[in-house]
Design an enzyme around this catalytic site. Sequence first.
Site, PDB file in Angstrom:
ATOM      1  N   GLY A   1      -2.085  21.475 -34.722  1.00 20.28           N
ATOM      2  CA  GLY A   1      -1.592  20.165 -34.346  1.00 20.28           C
ATOM      3  C   GLY A   1      -2.690  19.322 -33.721  1.00 20.28           C
ATOM      4  O   GLY A   1      -3.740  19.830 -33.322  1.00 20.28           O
ATOM      5  N   CYS A   2      -2.438  18.033 -33.627  1.00 22.99           N
ATOM      6  CA  CYS A   2      -3.454  17.115 -33.108  1.00 22.99           C
ATOM      7  C   CYS A   2      -3.711  17.346 -31.621  1.00 22.99           C
ATOM      8  O   CYS A   2      -4.872  17.523 -31.205  1.00 22.99           O
ATOM      9  CB  CYS A   2      -3.048  15.669 -33.377  1.00 22.99           C
ATOM     10  SG  CYS A   2      -1.317  15.278 -32.988  1.00 22.99           S
TER      11      CYS A   2
END
Length: 346
Positions: free
Chosen positions: A149-150
């Site tokens: 994920g970011c």
Amino acid sequence: MKDVSVAILGASGYTGAELVRLLALHPSFKIKVMTGDRKAGQSMDSVFPHLGGLQLPDLVAIDHVDFTSVDAVFCCLPHGTTQEVIAALPASVKVVDLSADFRLFDVDTYAQWYGHEHRAPELQKQAVYGLTELARDAVAKARLVANPGCYPTSVQLPLIPLLQAGLIEAADIVIDAKSGVSGAGRAAKEANLYTEVTEGMHAYGVASHRHSPEIEQGLSQAAGAPVLVSFTPHLIPMSRGMQSTIYMKARNGAKAADLRARLAAVYKNEPFVRVLPEGVVPHTRHVRGSNHCLMSVFDDRVPGRIIITSVIDNLVKGASGQALQNMNLMFGLPETLALAQQPMFP
């Protein structure tokens, strides 16, 4: 190397469009299939006019794809929809999944945070968590990579090397993170309307964001013991960009200079991760449109506390760029292919 036939599932979303933008410069990866169920039958330049002129295939429904015709799949489908799709793919197809469906090693933890049982538990055992700089060898051998994920990317890149070296306490890590609105996806949502997000900032997922267990999973591995973090994300009125400001306690009298030296040594030969000199603050505009992560380390005014600021473009290093970096490795290619663009400014 011969051309690699690529399918992008969910190409009508932001991460799918970003993959198309990056792959337009790739010498080996050729886009053969793009799905977008709600946009099926439409051309990509009608959905994203900035991608016109690339001679792309039209968008199709995923049920109409013959996956025996492709070598690689980038899966940009929403969370909870990916496990069964990937489980049904031919074993010869290499996959990078940009959703959260294979990021958590423990299927019970997945069920707890995502509200349903894992639908491909046997496949989960094969998945490699693709934080590229810290998992390069495993990614290169993988058939299925779970793209991080970011927020976890921006947090784990600075923290994992420090925990591994014992320079910071595993307890009492506080993460104050902020993302542009593109991080919420392209689907129409009232909360993401211009008038709802402009001229303001708001926290969301307070004490309950689904990236928390992903962050803790990586940090716990690095520390060799369970790690819990305080993590609060915020939405800010810009289209792309992410900044994580992280507060932690140093161990054994370590100072910012010691932590900076450790990070600089770990990342000295990395093309996309850069540790900034003392006193230099990274800004999201310094990485816009690029696959770069910039980080800097500061001594807090509170004795024994350290502050790290880490910035990425949430759509590139936080999603599509890292996915392409991983897929390059999976095919034995230089990981920088089609990713060497410098950041856009202004």
